[in-house]
Design a protein around this motif. Structure first.
Motif: not given
Length: 362
Positions: A82-87, A346-352
């Protein structure tokens, strides 16, 4: 840098400078049709910049995965993807949509336009490295092959690391490195050979970047790397050696990724003031931060500048052409980064994972 400091580090600021070097080399190469290639040395190899991106990506992705394994005792592949996809996905598909519109409206009917739409399914699925050959005078959006390589690697490598762990990870990477080197030496990857498809997916620089991270994660391995790349002036020495390897002809495909990996290691290990004063220069760091956008936009920038030059019947010196294209690409990418990409970043912070910090180099 000590080993204990290294395994706690999630952000390596010197690597932003390497991204700056990588994207500058790529843009230089793609504006080099106006330059006689006999006098530009290392910069006539466009893959130098792409390979540097590969080494840095392999090193960073593996380092962060190992830190997550250490902190949480597992890898959450769903959150990672998910983090990779968001970036990666938002800007990629936005630029691809822009290409679809521009090619539909501006590109005259012909082989280049037809092949672009024939290849569109492969661009959409990040498989262009496997199924889009570089044929004819122009293959529009061909540069996306390197992004496809990285995306495929992001899907496979974390799963291997999760299921098999650090030791088997090193064994598998070493075996793949040996396979690529053997393939290079005997020429099995030539057009028409049965394993050509495999070699289009597996690239030595990204394997070596990951192998570097695995080696440095171990205290004994870290000591070896520090001896090889942590001595005084190692950055300067490996810079010179890297330029030299690109003058060796066909051997460059084998030797350059190895030297480049040690080159990256020297930047990771050295945190002295003289080096940091250069690598932390705000312009270099900024271009490194927005380099993903520069990579996606730079061919549009090159075509735009070329169109203006032809319409106004101007003559632009090669270096000025390169600087103009790079500057336009950086400006457009900066606008994209702060008005579009940063929302998804910034949305990545929700997926750690809970025990993992949201600040990293990716």
């Amino acid at each position: 840098m000590t080993h204990s400091e290294f395994i706690k580090t999630k952000y390596f600021p010197n690597l932003d400078f390497l991204r700056f070097l990588a994207i500058s080399t790529v843009v230089w190469y793609h504006t080099a049709e106006k330059i006689e290639p006999t006098s530009i040395g290392v910069l006539r190899y466009g893959f130098a910049g792409v390979w540097l991106f590969f080494v840095v990506s392999g090193f960073l992705i593996t380092s962060l995965l190992l830190r997550e394994l250490r902190n949480t005792k597992t890898l959450d592949l769903k959150l990672f993807l998910i983090r990779r996809a968001l970036r990666i996905f938002p800007l990629y598909y936005l630029v691809l949509l822009l290409y679809v519109v521009l090619v539909s409206v501006l590109e005259p009917d012909g082989a280049a336009k037809d092949s672009f739409f024939d290849n569109l399914p492969f661009f959409l699925t990040y498989t262009s490295n496997l199924f889009v050959p570089l044929t004819g005078e122009r293959t529009i959006f061909y540069f996306s092959w390197s992004l496809a390589v990285e995306e495929q690697y992001y899907l496979v490598w974390p799963l291997i690391l999760l299921l098999l762990g650090w030791r088997w990870g090193i064994i598998i990477l070493s075996a793949l490195v040996a396979l690529v080197i053997f393939n290079f030496l005997v020429g099995f990857g030539e057009t028409g050979k049965p394993n050509q498809l495999l070699m289009n997916a597996i690239h030595l620089p990204i394997l070596l970047g990951s192998l570097l991270a695995l080696t440095m994660d171990n205290k004994f391995g870290f000591g070896i790397v520090k001896k090889l790349a942590g001595f005084p002036y190692s950055v300067i020495i490996y810079s010179a050696l890297l330029v030299y390897t690109y003058e060796l002809g066909v051997q460059v495909k084998l030797l350059a990724p190895i030297v480049m990996t040690l080159f990256v290691a020297s930047f990771v290990l050295h945190t002295d003031k003289n080096l940091v004063s250069v690598t932390n220069f705000s312009l270099f760091r900024h271009v490194g931060v927005v380099s993903y956008g520069v990579y996606l936009f730079h061919m549009l920038g090159a075509n735009f500048v070329d169109l203006v030059i032809n319409r106004l019947e101007l003559e632009l010196f090669p270096f000025l052409f390169f600087i103009t294209v790079l500057s336009i690409s950086v400006v457009v990418s900066s606008i994209s980064f702060y008005t579009f990409e940063r929302y998804f970043i910034n949305l990545k912070s929700h997926f750690y994972p809970k025990a993992s910090s949201s600040k990293d180099s990716l």
